[in-house]
Design a protein around this motif. Structure first.
Motif, PDB file in Angstrom:
ATOM      1  N   MET A   1      28.620  44.168  35.971  1.00 48.86           N
ATOM      2  CA  MET A   1      29.180  45.538  36.089  1.00 48.86           C
ATOM      3  C   MET A   1      30.109  45.711  34.915  1.00 48.86           C
ATOM      4  O   MET A   1      30.806  44.831  34.612  1.00 48.86           O
ATOM      5  N   ALA A   2      30.055  46.907  34.406  1.00 48.86           N
ATOM      6  CA  ALA A   2      30.993  47.041  33.015  1.00 48.86           C
ATOM      7  C   ALA A   2      32.428  47.353  33.370  1.00 48.86           C
ATOM      8  O   ALA A   2      32.664  47.776  34.513  1.00 48.86           O
ATOM      9  N   ASN A   3      33.084  47.041  32.550  1.00 49.28           N
ATOM     10  CA  ASN A   3      34.536  47.458  32.951  1.00 49.28           C
ATOM     11  C   ASN A   3      34.835  48.860  33.017  1.00 49.28           C
ATOM     12  O   ASN A   3      34.154  49.616  32.092  1.00 49.28           O
ATOM     13  N   LEU A   4      35.725  49.254  33.617  1.00 52.31           N
ATOM     14  CA  LEU A   4      35.986  50.830  33.774  1.00 52.31           C
ATOM     15  C   LEU A   4      37.341  51.153  33.508  1.00 52.31           C
ATOM     16  O   LEU A   4      38.279  50.453  34.149  1.00 52.31           O
ATOM     17  N   ILE A   5      37.623  52.033  32.512  1.00 52.27           N
ATOM     18  CA  ILE A   5      39.152  52.351  32.261  1.00 52.27           C
ATOM     19  C   ILE A   5      39.543  53.272  33.294  1.00 52.27           C
ATOM     20  O   ILE A   5      38.927  54.428  33.618  1.00 52.27           O
ATOM     21  N   ILE A   6      40.619  53.214  33.603  1.00 45.70           N
ATOM     22  CA  ILE A   6      41.300  54.033  34.613  1.00 45.70           C
ATOM     23  C   ILE A   6      42.527  54.686  33.999  1.00 45.70           C
ATOM     24  O   ILE A   6      43.495  53.924  33.624  1.00 45.70           O
ATOM     25  N   ASN A   7      42.416  56.077  34.124  1.00 43.30           N
ATOM     26  CA  ASN A   7      43.712  56.706  33.386  1.00 43.30           C
ATOM     27  C   ASN A   7      44.167  57.781  34.619  1.00 43.30           C
ATOM     28  O   ASN A   7      43.395  58.336  35.216  1.00 43.30           O
ATOM     29  N   SER A   8      45.451  57.936  35.009  1.00 42.67           N
ATOM     30  CA  SER A   8      46.156  58.828  35.957  1.00 42.67           C
ATOM     31  C   SER A   8      46.881  59.736  34.950  1.00 42.67           C
ATOM     32  O   SER A   8      47.540  59.494  34.319  1.00 42.67           O
ATOM     33  N   THR A   9      46.519  61.210  35.568  1.00 46.16           N
ATOM     34  CA  THR A   9      47.595  62.063  34.684  1.00 46.16           C
ATOM     35  C   THR A   9      48.725  62.133  35.559  1.00 46.16           C
ATOM     36  O   THR A   9      49.731  62.667  35.046  1.00 46.16           O
ATOM     37  N   HIS A  10      49.091  61.440  36.647  1.00 48.12           N
ATOM     38  CA  HIS A  10      50.296  61.452  37.253  1.00 48.12           C
ATOM     39  C   HIS A  10      51.173  60.184  37.017  1.00 48.12           C
ATOM     40  O   HIS A  10      52.204  59.906  37.545  1.00 48.12           O
ATOM     41  N   ALA A  11      50.669  59.531  35.853  1.00 45.42           N
ATOM     42  CA  ALA A  11      51.573  58.400  35.030  1.00 45.42           C
ATOM     43  C   ALA A  11      51.429  58.705  33.704  1.00 45.42           C
ATOM     44  O   ALA A  11      50.526  59.312  33.462  1.00 45.42           O
ATOM     45  N   PRO A  12      52.464  58.198  33.031  1.00 50.59           N
ATOM     46  CA  PRO A  12      52.622  58.684  31.523  1.00 50.59           C
ATOM     47  C   PRO A  12      51.660  58.028  30.811  1.00 50.59           C
ATOM     48  O   PRO A  12      50.985  56.971  31.083  1.00 50.59           O
ATOM     49  N   ALA A  13      51.107  58.873  29.906  1.00 47.98           N
ATOM     50  CA  ALA A  13      50.028  58.438  28.931  1.00 47.98           C
ATOM     51  C   ALA A  13      50.219  56.922  28.197  1.00 47.98           C
ATOM     52  O   ALA A  13      51.529  56.874  27.955  1.00 47.98           O
ATOM     53  N   PRO A  14      49.468  56.154  27.847  1.00 45.64           N
ATOM     54  CA  PRO A  14      49.851  55.069  26.991  1.00 45.64           C
ATOM     55  C   PRO A  14      50.489  55.438  25.585  1.00 45.64           C
ATOM     56  O   PRO A  14      50.323  56.596  25.076  1.00 45.64           O
ATOM     57  N   ILE A  15      51.474  54.734  25.280  1.00 43.87           N
ATOM     58  CA  ILE A  15      52.317  54.851  24.065  1.00 43.87           C
ATOM     59  C   ILE A  15      51.765  53.848  22.890  1.00 43.87           C
ATOM     60  O   ILE A  15      52.479  53.682  21.864  1.00 43.87           O
ATOM     61  N   GLY A  16      50.644  53.322  23.251  1.00 43.70           N
ATOM     62  CA  GLY A  16      50.108  52.456  21.936  1.00 43.70           C
ATOM     63  C   GLY A  16      48.516  52.353  22.397  1.00 43.70           C
ATOM     64  O   GLY A  16      47.957  52.995  23.050  1.00 43.70           O
ATOM     65  N   PRO A  17      47.798  51.551  21.563  1.00 42.32           N
ATOM     66  CA  PRO A  17      46.354  51.199  21.615  1.00 42.32           C
ATOM     67  C   PRO A  17      46.158  50.217  22.958  1.00 42.32           C
ATOM     68  O   PRO A  17      45.706  49.298  22.979  1.00 42.32           O
ATOM     69  N   TYR A  18      46.190  50.716  23.991  1.00 42.31           N
ATOM     70  CA  TYR A  18      46.030  50.314  25.539  1.00 42.31           C
ATOM     71  C   TYR A  18      45.494  51.272  26.523  1.00 42.31           C
ATOM     72  O   TYR A  18      45.793  52.301  26.353  1.00 42.31           O
ATOM     73  N   SER A  19      44.957  50.903  27.716  1.00 49.00           N
ATOM     74  CA  SER A  19      44.451  51.795  28.709  1.00 49.00           C
ATOM     75  C   SER A  19      45.756  51.663  29.792  1.00 49.00           C
ATOM     76  O   SER A  19      46.234  50.392  29.949  1.00 49.00           O
ATOM     77  N   GLN A  20      45.944  52.421  30.576  1.00 42.90           N
ATOM     78  CA  GLN A  20      46.752  52.434  31.698  1.00 42.90           C
ATOM     79  C   GLN A  20      46.243  51.202  32.747  1.00 42.90           C
ATOM     80  O   GLN A  20      47.148  50.491  33.190  1.00 42.90           O
ATOM     81  N   ALA A  21      44.966  51.120  32.929  1.00 43.62           N
ATOM     82  CA  ALA A  21      44.538  50.098  33.717  1.00 43.62           C
ATOM     83  C   ALA A  21      42.881  49.767  33.239  1.00 43.62           C
ATOM     84  O   ALA A  21      42.311  50.809  32.798  1.00 43.62           O
ATOM     85  N   ILE A  22      42.389  48.823  33.503  1.00 45.24           N
ATOM     86  CA  ILE A  22      41.062  48.395  33.554  1.00 45.24           C
ATOM     87  C   ILE A  22      40.778  47.920  34.829  1.00 45.24           C
ATOM     88  O   ILE A  22      41.270  46.865  35.383  1.00 45.24           O
ATOM     89  N   MET A  23      39.436  48.337  35.375  1.00 41.17           N
ATOM     90  CA  MET A  23      38.908  47.714  36.639  1.00 41.17           C
ATOM     91  C   MET A  23      37.713  46.835  35.995  1.00 41.17           C
ATOM     92  O   MET A  23      36.805  47.357  35.288  1.00 41.17           O
ATOM     93  N   ALA A  24      37.785  45.703  36.595  1.00 40.55           N
ATOM     94  CA  ALA A  24      36.670  44.447  36.122  1.00 40.55           C
ATOM     95  C   ALA A  24      36.240  44.123  37.587  1.00 40.55           C
ATOM     96  O   ALA A  24      36.987  43.570  37.894  1.00 40.55           O
ATOM     97  N   ASP A  25      34.886  44.467  37.802  1.00 41.14           N
ATOM     98  CA  ASP A  25      34.398  44.226  39.036  1.00 41.14           C
ATOM     99  C   ASP A  25      35.210  44.748  39.991  1.00 41.14           C
ATOM    100  O   ASP A  25      35.709  45.961  40.065  1.00 41.14           O
TER     101      ASP A  25
END
Length: 128
Positions: A1-25
């Protein structure tokens, strides 16, 4: 299974080159959150309890975007600028984990992004 980027509009956008979260398996790795309000972009930093509550709200928004809750969190990392605030941060943090609190470490650091007082990251597991 591929990693999935998780982003919520109800949390602040990242302030750098990273994702809010990553789902791995079935494991969600949530990046450190600070007390930025997602709707206004305002930083809450003049009251440590209010600051910690906002951090926890940001974490919850990301968890919920992935279909998870605080009960699914297995590990947190807390970074604080001043350990003298630990008891106050801990009281707020603990209110979000009334049963089976996750594993955790708390570390005092010399500086955090945007000169905040607290940053918290977490790891959560989605039940299969």
């Amino acid at each position: 299974m591929a990693n999935l980027i998780i982003n919520s509009t109800h949390a602040p956008a990242p302030i750098g080159p990273y994702s809010q979260a990553i789902m791995a398996d079935n494991v969600l790795y949530v990046s450190g959150q600070i007390a930025l309000e997602s709707t206004t972009g305002n930083l809450i930093s003049d009251d440590i309890e209010a600051e910690t509550h906002q951090v926890m709200k940001n974490l919850l928004a990301i968890l919920q975007e992935a279909g998870l809750e605080f009960k699914d969190v297995v590990k947190c990392s807390i970074f604080v600028k001043d350990l003298n605030n630990f008891a106050r941060i801990n009281a707020v943090y603990g209110s979000y984990f009334p049963h089976m609190p996750p594993a955790r470490e708390t570390v005092e650091v010399s500086r955090l992004p945007k000169d905040v007082n607290v940053e918290i990251s977490c790891i959560a597991v989605k039940s299969a």
